[in-house]
Design an enzyme around this catalytic site. Structure first.
Site, mmCIF file in Angstrom:
data_model
loop_
_atom_site.group_PDB
_atom_site.id
_atom_site.type_symbol
_atom_site.label_atom_id
_atom_site.label_comp_id
_atom_site.label_asym_id
_atom_site.label_seq_id
_atom_site.Cartn_x
_atom_site.Cartn_y
_atom_site.Cartn_z
ATOM 1 N N SER A 1 0.790 -1.235 0.000
ATOM 2 C CA SER A 1 0.000 0.000 0.000
ATOM 3 C C SER A 1 0.823 1.287 0.000
ATOM 4 C CB SER A 1 -0.958 0.005 1.194
ATOM 5 O OG SER A 1 -2.004 -0.920 0.979
ATOM 6 N N LYS B 1 -0.211 3.764 -2.596
ATOM 7 C CA LYS B 1 -1.265 4.776 -2.468
ATOM 8 C C LYS B 1 -0.713 6.188 -2.334
ATOM 9 C CE LYS B 1 -4.641 1.499 -0.645
ATOM 10 N NZ LYS B 1 -3.988 0.290 -0.171
ATOM 11 N N SER C 1 -6.085 3.160 4.383
ATOM 12 C CA SER C 1 -5.447 2.361 3.343
ATOM 13 C C SER C 1 -6.458 1.492 2.601
ATOM 14 C CB SER C 1 -4.340 1.473 3.929
ATOM 15 O OG SER C 1 -3.466 1.040 2.920
#
Length: 334
Positions: free
Chosen positions: A112, A115, A169
């Site tokens: 993640s 992101k 997230s």
């Protein structure tokens, strides 16, 4: 190559300039590229320091990495034990100095941490108040995927979505953002890859906006520094990653209100771990999958307010990740 008297002098000069610019491009694009030896001569019109003189106007080339930290090999410290992580780096943003480096150019799964780029592309191409509508593609069934629980037809603003993306997230929110900005996930990932190249993150390739594992989805510690360094130029990004929790109300397909509260996945922000004395963790982004291990990118500052970006990728566990990050941040105080 052989030049003849039939070639105009102007054409020869243009060819010479093109050759120099091409050589400089290779010199300034990072490790692993061919090296060209261009000796500096103060009186020469064409050199690695002085490109060309056009009349009274002097034109020079600015190095691509003029305002960036650069690193070509590992930089160790006897006080940092990074044995439980594959890659790590600590970068002094203002002084453009790399303080620690381990395998910073090795391609790894980012989970993640992806992101950060998702948010960057969204902030560059959208407006905070633009409304996003979730499609059926927000339904992600992969085991262990972090989800906010949005359904097809749900609506929220980009501002709300960015908060859920970076704090919680949420992978389903990443899909909604991608489709809202670019019309499709594939179109958005193309934008992500174009942005990566523009930042010099040439060892990066994204296959999705959320970071779930894919063989064609990878980055490096150094490239994450480049991406984070660009993202923190946005006030909204810095505001979001510093929040310990977030509550908002959005609407479903029938216009009914839906309330959601999420907590930051960053254990420094939650208070589970404390940074070294004199260091303030302003925020960052976590990432965890079985393939990527435990990952973390942070923006921090020292007692004088100077910013630092730190990255650890593929740590063995969350506890190792944060204990090693604390040791890494201690290097700032030296």
């Amino acid at each position: 190559m052989r030049c003849t008297d039939k070639q105009p002098r102007g054409a020869l000069k243009k060819r010479t300039l093109l050759a120099v610019v091409t050589a400089l491009a290779f010199l300034l694009t990072g490790c692993g590229q061919p090296q060209y030896d261009m000796r500096y001569t103060a009186d020469s019109e064409v050199s690695s320091f002085r490109i060309v003189s056009l009349g009274a106007e002097q034109r020079t080339a600015e190095a691509f990495a003029a305002g960036l930290c650069v690193v070509g090999s590992d930089i160790a410290s006897e006080d940092v034990d990074m044995s439980n992580a594959v890659g790590a780096g600590l970068f002094d943003v203002n002084r453009q100095k790399t303080l620690y480096a381990k395998n910073v150019h090795e391609r790894l799964y980012p989970a993640s941490l992806t992101k950060v780029m998702t948010a960057l592309v969204a902030m560059e191409n959208g407006t905070n108040d633009m409304r996003l509508t979730a499609s059926a593609n927000v339904k992600i069934t992969e085991s262990g995927a972090q989800l906010a629980g949005i359904k097809e037809g749900d609506q929220m603003t980009l501002d709300q979505a960015l908060h859920l993306l970076l704090i919680n997230s949420a992978n389903d929110v990443a899909v909604m953002i991608a489709e809202g900005i670019a019309g499709s996930v594939d179109g958005f990932t193309d934008m992500m890859n174009q942005k990566a190249l523009s930042l010099g993150a040439t060892n990066t390739h994204f296959a999705n906006p959320h970071g779930l594992s894919d063989e064609e989805h990878y980055t490096t510690v150094y490239d994450m520094y480049l991406i984070m360094n660009e993202a923190v130029k946005y006030a909204l990004f810095n505001e979001i990653i510093h929040m310990d929790s977030y509550n908002t109300v959005y609407t479903d397909r029938n216009g009914n209100s839906k309330d959601i509260t999420v907590k930051n996945t960053n254990r420094y922000i939650q208070g589970d771990f404390q940074p070294p004395s004199g260091i303030t963790v302003l925020g960052g982004k976590t990432g965890t999958t079985s393939a990527a291990g435990s990952c973390l990118v942070l923006i921090s500052r020292d007692s004088s307010g100077n910013p630092y970006i730190s990255v650890i990728m593929r740590a063995d566990s969350s506890d190792f990740l944060y204990s090693q990050m604390t040791d890494l941040l201690e290097e700032i105080n030296k």
